[in-house]
Motif scaffolding. Structure first.
Motif, PDB file in Angstrom:
ATOM      1  N   GLU A 203       4.698  66.135 113.970  1.00 19.08           N
ATOM      2  CA  GLU A 203       5.097  66.873 115.080  1.00 19.08           C
ATOM      3  C   GLU A 203       5.007  65.965 116.310  1.00 19.08           C
ATOM      4  O   GLU A 203       5.775  66.249 117.509  1.00 19.08           O
ATOM      5  CB  GLU A 203       4.665  68.192 115.198  1.00 19.08           C
ATOM      6  N   ASP A 204       3.953  65.210 116.443  1.00 19.60           N
ATOM      7  CA  ASP A 204       3.717  64.272 117.623  1.00 19.60           C
ATOM      8  C   ASP A 204       4.782  63.485 118.014  1.00 19.60           C
ATOM      9  O   ASP A 204       4.735  62.670 118.941  1.00 19.60           O
ATOM     10  CB  ASP A 204       2.623  63.609 117.496  1.00 19.60           C
ATOM     11  N   LEU A 205       5.797  63.003 117.063  1.00 16.55           N
ATOM     12  CA  LEU A 205       6.686  61.904 117.165  1.00 16.55           C
ATOM     13  C   LEU A 205       7.712  62.537 117.254  1.00 16.55           C
ATOM     14  O   LEU A 205       9.031  61.691 117.475  1.00 16.55           O
ATOM     15  CB  LEU A 205       6.400  60.965 115.954  1.00 16.55           C
ATOM     16  N   VAL A 206       8.199  63.586 117.302  1.00 18.16           N
ATOM     17  CA  VAL A 206       9.591  64.187 117.364  1.00 18.16           C
ATOM     18  C   VAL A 206      10.318  64.139 118.624  1.00 18.16           C
ATOM     19  O   VAL A 206      11.562  63.902 118.853  1.00 18.16           O
ATOM     20  CB  VAL A 206       9.829  65.644 116.833  1.00 18.16           C
ATOM     21  N   ARG A 207       9.755  63.751 119.787  1.00 20.55           N
ATOM     22  CA  ARG A 207      10.154  63.544 121.084  1.00 20.55           C
ATOM     23  C   ARG A 207      10.010  62.051 121.536  1.00 20.55           C
ATOM     24  O   ARG A 207      10.574  61.551 122.519  1.00 20.55           O
ATOM     25  CB  ARG A 207       9.572  64.444 122.114  1.00 20.55           C
ATOM     26  N   GLU A 208       9.468  61.298 120.550  1.00 19.93           N
ATOM     27  CA  GLU A 208       9.315  59.756 120.951  1.00 19.93           C
ATOM     28  C   GLU A 208      10.624  59.026 120.082  1.00 19.93           C
ATOM     29  O   GLU A 208      11.122  59.400 118.952  1.00 19.93           O
ATOM     30  CB  GLU A 208       8.039  59.326 120.191  1.00 19.93           C
ATOM     31  N   GLU A 228       9.681  67.460 106.533  1.00 17.88           N
ATOM     32  CA  GLU A 228      10.678  68.429 107.049  1.00 17.88           C
ATOM     33  C   GLU A 228      10.851  68.318 108.350  1.00 17.88           C
ATOM     34  O   GLU A 228      12.390  68.615 108.914  1.00 17.88           O
ATOM     35  CB  GLU A 228      10.068  70.113 106.973  1.00 17.88           C
ATOM     36  N   ARG A 229      10.475  67.363 109.095  1.00 22.58           N
ATOM     37  CA  ARG A 229      10.801  66.847 110.365  1.00 22.58           C
ATOM     38  C   ARG A 229      11.370  65.487 110.174  1.00 22.58           C
ATOM     39  O   ARG A 229      11.876  64.862 111.302  1.00 22.58           O
ATOM     40  CB  ARG A 229       9.572  66.846 111.190  1.00 22.58           C
ATOM     41  N   ARG A 230      11.817  65.105 109.064  1.00 21.75           N
ATOM     42  CA  ARG A 230      12.557  63.788 108.998  1.00 21.75           C
ATOM     43  C   ARG A 230      13.772  63.721 109.737  1.00 21.75           C
ATOM     44  O   ARG A 230      14.052  62.764 110.268  1.00 21.75           O
ATOM     45  CB  ARG A 230      12.775  63.520 107.447  1.00 21.75           C
ATOM     46  N   GLY A 231      14.519  64.865 109.806  1.00 22.03           N
ATOM     47  CA  GLY A 231      15.879  64.846 110.539  1.00 22.03           C
ATOM     48  C   GLY A 231      15.593  64.894 111.854  1.00 22.03           C
ATOM     49  O   GLY A 231      16.715  64.647 112.655  1.00 22.03           O
ATOM     50  N   GLN A 232      14.521  64.912 112.542  1.00 22.15           N
ATOM     51  CA  GLN A 232      14.034  65.064 113.816  1.00 22.15           C
ATOM     52  C   GLN A 232      13.802  63.645 114.445  1.00 22.15           C
ATOM     53  O   GLN A 232      13.711  63.487 115.541  1.00 22.15           O
ATOM     54  CB  GLN A 232      13.158  66.166 114.191  1.00 22.15           C
ATOM     55  N   ALA A 233      13.314  62.675 113.301  1.00 24.38           N
ATOM     56  CA  ALA A 233      13.277  61.176 113.979  1.00 24.38           C
ATOM     57  C   ALA A 233      14.452  60.728 114.689  1.00 24.38           C
ATOM     58  O   ALA A 233      15.412  60.741 114.346  1.00 24.38           O
ATOM     59  CB  ALA A 233      12.675  60.465 112.558  1.00 24.38           C
ATOM     60  N   ASN A 234      13.825  60.324 115.784  1.00 27.79           N
ATOM     61  CA  ASN A 234      14.816  59.300 116.886  1.00 27.79           C
ATOM     62  C   ASN A 234      14.408  57.941 116.680  1.00 27.79           C
ATOM     63  O   ASN A 234      13.599  57.307 117.310  1.00 27.79           O
ATOM     64  CB  ASN A 234      14.496  59.902 118.134  1.00 27.79           C
ATOM     65  N   ILE A 235      15.229  57.173 115.783  1.00 23.99           N
ATOM     66  CA  ILE A 235      14.876  55.917 115.552  1.00 23.99           C
ATOM     67  C   ILE A 235      15.854  55.105 116.328  1.00 23.99           C
ATOM     68  O   ILE A 235      17.054  55.273 116.333  1.00 23.99           O
ATOM     69  CB  ILE A 235      15.157  55.376 113.898  1.00 23.99           C
ATOM     70  N   VAL A 236      15.377  54.150 117.271  1.00 21.16           N
ATOM     71  CA  VAL A 236      16.261  53.310 118.152  1.00 21.16           C
ATOM     72  C   VAL A 236      16.294  51.934 117.674  1.00 21.16           C
ATOM     73  O   VAL A 236      16.924  50.948 118.304  1.00 21.16           O
ATOM     74  CB  VAL A 236      15.484  53.571 119.486  1.00 21.16           C
TER      75      VAL A 236
END
Length: 314
Positions: A203-208, A228-236
């Protein structure tokens, strides 16, 4: 020196036919790859030549060795028996060849080794250095890359062995497990809001913005860690060398997810992941691979070194 192509083995039911061990190597390659085209590529022969050799082998033995499908082949019961026997005969042939070689000749030649960026690379380096003291004429060619790169180079015959992360396909590779675990974490800028944390949770990384290792994120260790937060990962960005990823992090592109190394980077801090994520590494090589005496000696030395090494040396 006795060469392998001069060995023959009687296998045929027809009485007078001799099977060249070279053909047994062909057979094992097809069994391993489960595909004639891929096997032909690894053997550096044409696919029609390989198919003809296997068909002749089946005719000489009087059995079908493979069940053929449109895109792959599988061993029959007879094929499974021959696979076991062929491995034994090729191993014996190689041992005989080495026994007949000049015993007083110093080991020489080149060993091509691939390695990812791991803590265990330090152990590999110690093995190379210790082996070099005993055999100073041996040269080493080191290739840096990720697991996919190293596996491809091993398959193509460009590398003898490779240091790779687990899991590994035990159907295709033999390996020596390294005695330490690699710890995953987040590399963050010291001026980041994350830098005061003692651990990083999904959860610390969902906005990063995230910088990760190249590959299939969903099936990767880090992808499974996100849960379950896999889909929220913002990979740049994604890369195959951690140093390049660190330069992106220093430039404030995002947070790097990677393993802890014996390195420091200006303005960046490593924070371990929670739940804890660790992976093992192995020194791996292709099954049924016939090595030079030098490479065989190196692998035997590496196994012995790994067996006696203690954590105090790490």
């Amino acid at each position: 020196m006795l060469q392998q192509q001069y060995f023959f083995v009687i296998l045929s039911r027809k009485g007078d036919d001799l099977v060249d061990l070279r053909v047994l190597n062909y057979f094992l390659a097809v069994a391993r790859e489960e595909n004639f085209t891929r096997a032909a590529q690894t053997l550096h022969v044409s696919q029609p030549t390989l198919s003809r050799q296997i068909a002749q082998l089946e005719d000489e033995l009087g059995v079908s060795l493979f069940t053929r499908g449109r895109h792959h082949v599988l061993l029959t019961d007879a094929g499974m028996i021959l696979k076991r026997r062929a491995q034994e005969m090729l191993s014996l042939a190689e041992m005989t060849r080495q026994d007949l070689a000049q015993q007083d000749k110093e080991l020489a030649g080149k060993i091509a080794i691939g390695s990812g960026e791991f803590q265990s690379t330090r152990i590999l380096s110690q093995i190379i250095a210790a082996f070099s003291k005993q055999h100073p004429l041996v040269e080493y060619e080191i290739y840096s890359g990720n697991a996919d790169n190293i596996r491809n180079y091993i398959e193509q015959g460009l590398l003898d062995i490779g240091l790779m992360a687990e899991p590994i396909d035990i159907r295709k590779y033999d390996f020596i497990p390294m005695p330490i675990k690699e710890q995953w974490g987040a590399w963050v800028r010291t001026d980041s809001a994350l830098s005061d944390k003692v651990r990083i949770e999904p959860e610390d990384l969902v906005r990063e913005r995230l910088i990760i290792a190249a590959g299939d994120f969903v099936r990767s260790s880090i992808g499974r860690w996100f849960g379950e937060r896999r889909g929220q990962a913002n990979i740049v960005a994604a890369g195959n060398l951690l140093y390049n990823e660190m330069m992106l992090a220093e430039s404030n592109l995002g947070v790097v997810l990677g393993i802890r190394l014996n390195c420091t980077y200006d303005g960046l801090r490593f924070i371990p992941l929670y739940p804890t994520l660790e992976i093992g590494t192995v020194l791996a090589w292709k099954k049924e691979q016939v090595f030079t005496p030098t490479t065989s000696a190196f692998l035997a030395f590496a196994q012995e070194y790994k067996n006696v090494i203690s954590n105090d040396l790490l």
